[in-house]
Scaffold this motif. Structure first.
Motif, short mmCIF file in Angstrom:
data_model
loop_
_atom_site.label_atom_id
_atom_site.label_comp_id
_atom_site.label_asym_id
_atom_site.label_seq_id
_atom_site.Cartn_x
_atom_site.Cartn_y
_atom_site.Cartn_z
N ASP A 75 1.30 -1.03 -0.09
CA ASP A 75 0.15 -0.19 -0.02
C ASP A 75 1.01 1.22 0.32
O ASP A 75 1.95 1.22 0.68
CB ASP A 75 -1.37 0.49 1.18
CG ASP A 75 -0.09 -0.10 2.32
OD1 ASP A 75 -0.36 1.14 3.38
OD2 ASP A 75 0.45 -1.24 3.13
N ILE A 76 0.09 1.90 -0.38
CA ILE A 76 0.83 3.98 -0.84
C ILE A 76 1.41 3.96 0.64
O ILE A 76 2.94 4.48 0.63
CB ILE A 76 0.47 4.07 -1.00
CG1 ILE A 76 0.83 5.96 -1.80
CG2 ILE A 76 -0.87 4.83 -0.70
CD1 ILE A 76 2.21 6.06 -3.12
N LEU A 85 13.63 5.44 2.83
CA LEU A 85 14.86 4.27 3.07
C LEU A 85 15.53 4.48 2.25
O LEU A 85 17.06 5.41 1.82
CB LEU A 85 14.64 3.15 3.80
CG LEU A 85 14.80 3.14 5.43
CD1 LEU A 85 14.06 1.82 5.85
CD2 LEU A 85 15.51 3.90 6.05
N ILE A 86 15.37 4.57 1.16
CA ILE A 86 15.95 4.23 -0.08
C ILE A 86 16.47 5.60 -0.89
O ILE A 86 17.03 5.38 -1.64
CB ILE A 86 14.53 3.14 -1.23
CG1 ILE A 86 14.95 2.14 -0.88
CG2 ILE A 86 15.76 3.82 -2.90
CD1 ILE A 86 13.23 1.40 -1.58
N ALA A 87 15.28 6.03 -0.75
CA ALA A 87 15.69 7.80 -1.47
C ALA A 87 17.67 8.47 -0.20
O ALA A 87 17.86 9.15 -0.68
CB ALA A 87 14.78 8.45 -0.70
N THR A 93 14.83 12.27 -3.09
CA THR A 93 13.18 12.66 -2.91
C THR A 93 12.68 11.34 -2.68
O THR A 93 11.91 10.14 -3.24
CB THR A 93 12.29 13.83 -2.45
OG1 THR A 93 11.64 13.39 -3.95
CG2 THR A 93 13.05 15.08 -3.14
N PRO A 94 11.77 11.15 -1.18
CA PRO A 94 10.80 9.80 -0.86
C PRO A 94 9.34 9.79 -2.02
O PRO A 94 9.40 8.76 -2.11
CB PRO A 94 10.94 10.13 0.40
CG PRO A 94 11.83 11.48 1.69
CD PRO A 94 12.54 11.97 -0.16
N TYR A 95 9.53 10.91 -2.29
CA TYR A 95 8.61 11.07 -3.44
C TYR A 95 8.76 10.58 -4.56
O TYR A 95 8.50 9.80 -5.07
CB TYR A 95 8.00 12.63 -3.09
CG TYR A 95 7.26 13.29 -4.46
CD1 TYR A 95 5.35 12.50 -3.71
CD2 TYR A 95 7.04 13.40 -5.68
CE1 TYR A 95 4.46 13.36 -5.10
CE2 TYR A 95 6.35 13.88 -6.29
CZ TYR A 95 4.72 13.49 -6.65
OH TYR A 95 3.70 13.74 -7.00
N GLU A 96 9.71 11.16 -4.94
CA GLU A 96 10.46 10.45 -6.24
C GLU A 96 10.51 8.99 -6.35
O GLU A 96 10.23 7.91 -6.82
CB GLU A 96 11.68 11.46 -6.59
CG GLU A 96 11.32 12.31 -6.79
CD GLU A 96 13.14 13.07 -7.30
OE1 GLU A 96 13.89 13.62 -8.37
OE2 GLU A 96 13.87 13.12 -6.39
N VAL A 98 9.09 6.77 -4.37
CA VAL A 98 7.86 6.50 -4.01
C VAL A 98 7.07 6.24 -5.44
O VAL A 98 6.22 4.92 -5.99
CB VAL A 98 6.59 6.34 -2.41
CG1 VAL A 98 6.30 8.26 -3.38
CG2 VAL A 98 6.15 5.50 -2.61
N LEU A 99 7.09 6.71 -6.47
CA LEU A 99 6.04 7.13 -7.71
C LEU A 99 7.40 6.24 -8.28
O LEU A 99 6.35 5.46 -9.38
CB LEU A 99 6.08 8.56 -8.33
CG LEU A 99 5.51 10.10 -7.83
CD1 LEU A 99 5.98 11.27 -8.45
CD2 LEU A 99 4.35 9.24 -7.55
#
Length: 103
Positions: A75-76, A85-87, A93-96, A98-99
């Motif tokens: 889930d998102i 963590l990956i970012a 950015t975490p946003y980039e 997660v997209l």
């Protein structure tokens, strides 16, 4: 969320304090409800807080990436935490992240 915010602003001691408090308060509940994936995530965040250079270790990266494979993490909301963590090692950015992960 507060743990990650404190970590993001380099308030490591406060982040660790909140992390330990969260773990003490909710560990039994999380185990009882089969949400131990949260504890795995906390362990990885703790490792990152204590040794930030660990994010460049392939074994650590694999542990984080394994979280993406767990069925409960599709889930998102869950993916956003993992993306944080990956970012860190991708320097995005975490946003980039997660997209990309959900795309």
């Amino acid at each position: 969320m507060e743990i990650l915010i404190q970590a993001q602003f380099s308030n490591i001691e406060l982040a660790m304090s909140r992390l330990n408090s969260f773990r003490r308060r909710y560990k039994k509940y999380l185990l009882k409800t089969s949400e131990d994936r949260v504890l795995v995530f906390l362990k990885l965040v703790e490792k990152h807080l204590l040794k930030p250079d660990l994010q460049f270790d392939p074994a650590y990266r694999n542990e984080v990436l394994e979280l993406l494979k767990l069925t409960g993490n599709n889930d998102i909301f869950s993916l956003s935490f993992i993306a944080w963590l990956i970012a860190k090692w991708e320097k995005k950015t975490p946003y980039e992240v997660v997209l990309r992960v959900i795309g």
